[in-house]
Design a protein around this motif. Structure first.
Motif, short mmCIF file in Angstrom:
data_model
loop_
_atom_site.label_atom_id
_atom_site.label_comp_id
_atom_site.label_asym_id
_atom_site.label_seq_id
_atom_site.Cartn_x
_atom_site.Cartn_y
_atom_site.Cartn_z
N ASP A 270 0.84 -1.20 0.00
CA ASP A 270 0.00 0.00 0.00
C ASP A 270 0.87 1.26 0.00
O ASP A 270 0.59 2.21 -0.72
CB ASP A 270 -0.92 0.02 1.22
CG ASP A 270 -1.85 -1.18 1.27
OD1 ASP A 270 -2.26 -1.65 0.20
OD2 ASP A 270 -2.15 -1.64 2.39
N VAL A 271 1.90 1.25 0.85
CA VAL A 271 2.83 2.39 0.88
C VAL A 271 3.50 2.55 -0.47
O VAL A 271 3.67 3.66 -0.98
CB VAL A 271 3.89 2.21 1.99
CG1 VAL A 271 4.92 3.33 1.95
CG2 VAL A 271 3.21 2.16 3.36
N ASN A 272 3.86 1.42 -1.08
CA ASN A 272 4.48 1.47 -2.40
C ASN A 272 3.54 2.09 -3.43
O ASN A 272 3.96 2.88 -4.28
CB ASN A 272 4.88 0.06 -2.84
CG ASN A 272 5.71 0.05 -4.10
OD1 ASN A 272 6.81 0.56 -4.13
ND2 ASN A 272 5.18 -0.56 -5.15
N ALA A 273 2.26 1.76 -3.34
CA ALA A 273 1.28 2.30 -4.28
C ALA A 273 1.04 3.79 -4.06
O ALA A 273 0.85 4.55 -5.02
CB ALA A 273 -0.03 1.54 -4.15
N VAL A 274 1.06 4.22 -2.80
CA VAL A 274 0.86 5.64 -2.49
C VAL A 274 2.08 6.46 -2.87
O VAL A 274 1.98 7.57 -3.41
CB VAL A 274 0.55 5.81 -0.98
CG1 VAL A 274 0.55 7.29 -0.59
CG2 VAL A 274 -0.78 5.18 -0.63
N GLY A 275 3.28 5.93 -2.58
CA GLY A 275 4.53 6.67 -2.79
C GLY A 275 4.92 7.41 -1.53
O GLY A 275 4.06 7.89 -0.77
N LEU A 276 6.21 7.50 -1.28
CA LEU A 276 6.68 8.13 -0.04
C LEU A 276 6.33 9.60 0.05
O LEU A 276 6.14 10.13 1.14
CB LEU A 276 8.20 7.95 0.09
CG LEU A 276 8.72 6.55 0.40
CD1 LEU A 276 10.23 6.58 0.58
CD2 LEU A 276 8.05 6.01 1.66
N GLN A 277 6.24 10.28 -1.07
CA GLN A 277 5.94 11.71 -1.03
C GLN A 277 4.60 11.96 -0.34
O GLN A 277 4.45 12.89 0.45
CB GLN A 277 5.91 12.30 -2.45
CG GLN A 277 5.83 13.82 -2.50
CD GLN A 277 7.01 14.50 -1.85
OE1 GLN A 277 8.17 14.12 -2.05
NE2 GLN A 277 6.75 15.52 -1.02
N ALA A 278 3.62 11.11 -0.63
CA ALA A 278 2.30 11.25 -0.01
C ALA A 278 2.20 10.52 1.32
O ALA A 278 1.53 10.99 2.24
CB ALA A 278 1.22 10.74 -0.96
N ALA A 279 2.87 9.38 1.44
CA ALA A 279 2.69 8.54 2.64
C ALA A 279 3.61 8.93 3.80
O ALA A 279 3.40 8.49 4.93
CB ALA A 279 2.96 7.08 2.29
N GLN A 280 4.61 9.75 3.57
CA GLN A 280 5.59 10.08 4.60
C GLN A 280 4.91 10.58 5.88
O GLN A 280 3.95 11.33 5.86
CB GLN A 280 6.56 11.13 4.09
CG GLN A 280 5.92 12.46 3.72
CD GLN A 280 6.95 13.46 3.20
OE1 GLN A 280 7.95 13.75 3.86
NE2 GLN A 280 6.71 13.97 1.99
N GLY A 281 5.42 10.07 7.02
CA GLY A 281 4.89 10.49 8.31
C GLY A 281 3.76 9.63 8.83
O GLY A 281 3.40 9.75 10.01
N LEU A 282 3.19 8.77 8.00
CA LEU A 282 2.09 7.91 8.45
C LEU A 282 2.55 6.98 9.57
O LEU A 282 3.66 6.45 9.54
CB LEU A 282 1.62 7.03 7.29
CG LEU A 282 0.43 7.49 6.45
CD1 LEU A 282 0.27 6.56 5.26
CD2 LEU A 282 -0.84 7.47 7.29
N TYR A 283 1.68 6.78 10.54
CA TYR A 283 1.92 5.80 11.60
C TYR A 283 1.16 4.52 11.27
O TYR A 283 0.03 4.57 10.78
CB TYR A 283 1.44 6.32 12.94
CG TYR A 283 2.18 7.53 13.46
CD1 TYR A 283 3.50 7.43 13.87
CD2 TYR A 283 1.56 8.78 13.55
CE1 TYR A 283 4.19 8.53 14.35
CE2 TYR A 283 2.24 9.89 14.03
CZ TYR A 283 3.55 9.76 14.43
OH TYR A 283 4.23 10.86 14.91
N LEU A 284 1.75 3.37 11.55
CA LEU A 284 1.09 2.10 11.31
C LEU A 284 1.71 1.00 12.15
O LEU A 284 2.83 1.13 12.65
CB LEU A 284 1.13 1.72 9.82
CG LEU A 284 2.51 1.71 9.14
CD1 LEU A 284 3.12 0.33 9.22
CD2 LEU A 284 2.38 2.15 7.68
N THR A 285 0.96 -0.09 12.32
CA THR A 285 1.42 -1.26 13.06
C THR A 285 1.44 -2.45 12.13
O THR A 285 0.51 -2.67 11.36
CB THR A 285 0.49 -1.55 14.25
OG1 THR A 285 0.52 -0.45 15.15
CG2 THR A 285 0.92 -2.81 14.99
#
Length: 414
Positions: A270-285
């Motif tokens: 999912d992170v790969n699909a979003v891309g780091l530019q948009a996903a950066q800073g997200l918290y997850l477990t």
């Protein structure tokens, strides 16, 4: 090589991709294994919205487990077949029924999508086969719907909510607003996370629910923004989570000192699909990350060699770990009969390079460490698939719902 199975509209038995471990020299543990053959069935999503996080990667993970355990069962063939349930409970249960009644499958693996898993759980109940479920998140499998034949391996909604919500509140994110997929899985994520937020001293300011597989999140995100909550909790999955994150950035909901997103179920793909530019800073477990240890990296390299460089998700790693533990239990029990193997799975400690040490409880919950991550910035990432910063390990004893709180009929009341 395994023979080709049926390919009717939904079920796909990929014989060419099957792993068959054929060993020389019969050992005493193999004496009661019928036909000296173990058949693992990977029941997964080969073409739908969960295919990236499960799908072919789950099949490859099961193959690797079969190959790795081959030397432990001399004289026994370990065969791996796959079925595509297309995220349909009736189709999943139909494939499972044929596998058990006609094709002599001994263990059903993966089973993403909670409604499918609950349907297959009932097919397996009382049979001679185990279900080792890596893909579904519902806690019903270890709660009121628990079965002696089912082990839930990787995660569940309680573990995800407990890990992310508790850690985020502890870091100061005390006010929450939930953006929730309007079906049972999303409701469970919101419920479990909301309970953790309030018990940890935070406040839930409200929620908005969206239809599954939504394409436009603008109105939902604007409602979340208007709440002025510090944290927008995403109680959804795969495509809905991907679109939520992307559009939150597009609409300026997040960034800088504005609201932050907490994804209650997000995997590496999912992170790969979003891309780091948009996903950066997200918290997850997550239960697993490929770059945690030498052992996880070694497995990821082997996986990537068969998956065109892709790294394994937690679900796919769970298929490997769960299949390996099942095979260890078969060896210890000397049979594939689930009434015996289930006990062996509970008696044997979990101990592998992917999930570490743990146990399988009487309710079927595989208990192991979970991990809290934050998605890296593009500048922090060293390359493709280098996406997570590890913030903390949640010990196994704290990671999952307490045994006495699940209302599983298999748990004796004191």
């Amino acid at each position: 090589m395994a023979k080709r199975g049926f390919m009717g509209g939904a079920a796909l038995s990929l014989a060419g991709l099957c792993a068959a471990g054929v060993l020389a020299g019969a050992g005493p543990a193999a004496a009661e294994i019928a036909g000296n053959r173990i058949k693992l069935g990977v029941l997964t999503d080969m073409s739908g919205f969960a295919a990236d996080s499960t799908g072919t990667g789950s099949l490859v993970a099961a193959q690797l487990a079969a190959e790795d355990f081959a030397k432990e069962l001399p004289g026994v063939t370990i065969e791996v077949v796959v079925g595509d349930h297309q995220n349909k409970p009736d189709l999943g249960s139909s494939i499972a029924r044929q596998w058990l009644d006609q094709d002599h499958v001994n263990a059903i693996l993966d089973v993403p999508f909670s409604s499918v898993a609950l349907a297959v759980n009932e097919v397996a109940r009382g049979s001679k086969a185990m279900m080792v479920a890596s893909g579904p998140g519902t806690t019903e499998l270890t709660g009121p719907k628990c079965s002696p034949n089912t082990v839930q391996w990787t995660y569940d909604t309680w573990a995800l909510a407990n890990g992310t919500a508790r850690a985020v509140v502890g870091q100061g994110g005390k006010s929450w607003y939930f953006l929730t997929a309007d079906y049972a899985f999303g409701h469970a994520l919101e419920r479990d996370a909301g309970a953790v937020v309030t018990s940890a001293g935070g406040t839930v300011l409200g929620n908005v629910r969206h239809p599954p597989n939504a394409s436009d999140f603008s109105s939902f995100l604007l409602q979340a923004q208007a709440s002025r909550a510090q944290i927008i909790g995403l109680a959804n999955a795969v495509g809905d989570t991907i679109n939520s994150v992307k559009q939150a950035v597009e609409f300026g909901v997040t960034g800088g000192d504005q609201q932050k997103l907490a994804a209650l179920l997000m995997q590496l793909t999912d992170v790969n699909a979003v891309g780091l530019q948009a996903a950066q800073g997200l918290y997850l477990t997550e239960a697993f990350y490929w770059d945690l240890t030498d052992g996880t990296r070694a497995f990821a390299d082997r996986f990537a060699a068969r998956m065109k460089g892709r790294r394994p998700t937690g679900n796919q790693a769970g298929v490997y770990s769960g299949a390996l533990h099942y095979l260890k239990a078969v060896k210890a029990a000397g049979t594939t009969d689930a009434s015996v193997v289930a006990g062996a799975m509970r008696d044997l400690p979990i101990d592998d390079a992917l999930f570490g040490k743990g146990v399988v409880r009487v309710d079927g919950r595989a208990v192991h460490d979970m991990h809290f991550f934050q998605v890296k910035t593009p500048a922090e990432s060293k390359g493709e698939w280098d996406y997570y910063t590890h913030l903390k390990t949640i010990p196994a004893a704290e990671a999952f719902r307490p045994l006495d709180q699940g209302n599983c009929p298999l748990v004796k009341k004191s």
